[in-house]
Design an enzyme around this catalytic site. Structure first.
Site, PDB file in Angstrom:
ATOM      1  N   ARG A 189       0.410  -1.215   0.217  1.00  0.00           N
ATOM      2  CA  ARG A 189       0.143   0.140   0.113  1.00  0.00           C
ATOM      3  C   ARG A 189       0.726   1.263   0.483  1.00  0.00           C
ATOM      4  NH1 ARG A 189      -1.932   1.922   3.972  1.00  0.00           N
ATOM      5  NH2 ARG A 189      -2.044  -0.270   5.381  1.00  0.00           N
ATOM      6  N   TYR A 209     -16.282  16.290 -17.406  1.00  0.00           N
ATOM      7  CA  TYR A 209     -16.832  14.269 -17.396  1.00  0.00           C
ATOM      8  C   TYR A 209     -18.165  14.615 -16.200  1.00  0.00           C
ATOM      9  CZ  TYR A 209     -16.724   9.723 -16.543  1.00  0.00           C
ATOM     10  OH  TYR A 209     -16.499   8.068 -16.232  1.00  0.00           O
ATOM     11  N   ASP A 230      -7.774  17.839 -16.257  1.00  0.00           N
ATOM     12  CA  ASP A 230      -7.736  16.582 -16.586  1.00  0.00           C
ATOM     13  C   ASP A 230      -7.726  16.446 -17.924  1.00  0.00           C
ATOM     14  OD1 ASP A 230      -8.720  14.546 -17.684  1.00  0.00           O
ATOM     15  OD2 ASP A 230     -10.671  14.735 -16.085  1.00  0.00           O
ATOM     16  N   LYS A 290      -8.283   5.325 -20.330  1.00  0.00           N
ATOM     17  CA  LYS A 290      -8.398   5.702 -22.066  1.00  0.00           C
ATOM     18  C   LYS A 290      -7.423   5.275 -22.354  1.00  0.00           C
ATOM     19  CE  LYS A 290     -12.417   5.782 -19.631  1.00  0.00           C
ATOM     20  NZ  LYS A 290     -13.021   7.717 -19.038  1.00  0.00           N
TER      21      LYS A 290
END
Ligand SMILES: *Cc1c(COP(=O)(O)O)cnc(C)c1O
Length: 405
Positions: free
Chosen positions: A57, A109, A182, A207
């Protein structure tokens, strides 16, 4: 266990776990970085957890490879990977405390919109959206308690651009305001946003970066030490990291990003030019074409343009649009973008279904709007596919009532 059996192999379980697995032996000179699925790492004799890896982690070799690569591709100091693109956006929004203000560009988005309008608002963060088509839209929205400005360019699905340098200049007038973009659509290959004064870059690696429709992942890239420290602490203590296997897949995908994006651009322009002349296409919204009102701005801030754009079908309503999408044979009817496969969707039915009809129409998301994510198949076949589907959908509907133009 039960009496009467042959005796069990006493060291079997130990060997199954440890045989040939000495943590110190992994230096195989593999050309492709190994997928290190290990959750734990053997501490050195000092027992100091700050030395090397400790627990996945906190840090993992396979994730490290990807994070450092992403930072390098943006000429940045730091990269951080998250379990989704939206998680990367949420991590940045989460830098704000109750009472602080975030300004967000219009038509971002949908998930980003929801995160701000619902979740951030719920925990007391002030949120406002500004119209990117208004000259002073951003300047007029900044308040004394503004800490974050979020932009996206080009926007989804209408391909409207934000002047990134101008947004940065505006933010710089207000010390303490972080500008985050973004950059999922253009990626660091086509758009170097940190060099234009942006502080934080967010990606949905799902993407183009990964590009093969088989991983959900996100990333944040920055050169700001303070922001990195806060995001890194969050990444560890909210536990919002991706798996090493997924990191391996994205590292692999990124190796071909430059080649893929060049082809996405070529194909996108080819298809857009084809549609431009098509008798059934209406109104241009493709930033890749020179008749787009912001095409010149695009060229000043990008080295290319990805294969995502939208177009309107002439004289079509929802029925025709559904028939059109169902008639495509190469384009896949799917809500995502940025994949090697060509994807097609109706924003009115899929991505913006939750937006009230009047609001949706007001921003240009009419029933006859189609979004394409042009893949890297043969460009001529893609044009033929759209052509046959347009005629198939519209020929039968000559006498039906249409709702938009
Ligand atoms: C898909 C997308 C996201 C969300 O990414 P996920 O990986 O699906 O969480 C955020 N921003 C943009 C621009 C996107 O296209």
């Amino acid at each position: 266990m039960d009496e009467g059996y042959l005796p069990l192999d006493a060291s079997y379980a130990t060997r199954a776990i440890h045989e040939c697995q000495d943590p110190e032996k992994w230096s195989s000179r593999a050309v492709v970085p190994p997928i290190t699925m290990s959750a734990n790492f053997q501490l050195d004799t000092s027992g100091d957890i700050e030395k090397g890896y400790f627990y996945s982690r906190f840090g993992n070799p396979t994730r490290d490879v990807l994070e450092k690569c992403l930072a390098s591709l943006d000429d940045a100091k730091y990269g951080l990977c998250y379990s989704s693109g939206l998680c990367a956006v949420a991590a940045v929004v989460n830098l704000l405390r109750a009472g602080e203000h975030v300004v967000c560009a219009s038509d971002v988005y949908g998930g980003t919109y929801y995160n701000l309008a619902e979740l951030a608002t719920e925990r007391g963060v002030e949120v406002s959206f500004y119209d990117i088509s208004k000259e002073k839209g951003l300047a007029d929205s900044i308040r004394p308690n503004t800490k974050l400005v979020l932009i996206e360019s080009p926007s989804n699905p209408l391909g409207r651009l934000v002047d990134i340098r101008a947004a940065s200049a505006e933010c710089k007038k207000h010390p303490g305001v972080i500008l985050a973009i973004d950059n999922t659509f253009q990626t660091s290959y086509f758009q170097k946003t940190l060099a234009m004064g942006v502080d934080v870059v967010m990606y949905s690696l799902t993407k183009y970066m990964n590009g093969h429709s088989d991983v959900i992942m996100g990333a944040v890239v920055t050169s700001n030490d303070e922001i990195y420290k806060r995001l890194h602490k969050q990444q560890i203590y909210l536990g919002i990291m991706p798996s090493p296997f997924d990191c391996f897949l994205v590292s692999r995908g990124i190796k071909t990003l430059a080649v893929r994006l060049k082809q996405h651009m070529r194909n996108g322009i080819h298809v857009a030019k084809y549609l431009q002349k098509h008798p059934k296409r209406n109104k241009p919204v493709e930033p890749c074409l020179s008749d787009h009102p912001q095409h010149e701005l695009l060229k000043t801030q990008s080295s290319g343009i990805c294969g995502i754009f939208a177009f309107y079908i002439k004289n079509a309503g929802l029925e025709e649009v559904k028939k059109f999408i169902a008639s495509t044979k190469v384009f896949v009817n799917a809500g995502s973008v940025g994949a090697v496969e060509s994807l097609i969707t109706s924003p009115a039915i899929v991505s913006h279904f939750a937006v009230p009809r009047e609001e949706r129409l007001a921003i240009g998301i009419t029933d006859n709007l189609i979004r394409l994510s042009v893949g890297i198949e043969d460009a001529e076949e893609l044009c033929k596919d759209l052509d046959q589907a347009l005629w198939a959908a519209l020929n039968e509907s000559v006498n039906t009532k249409v709702t938009t133009d």
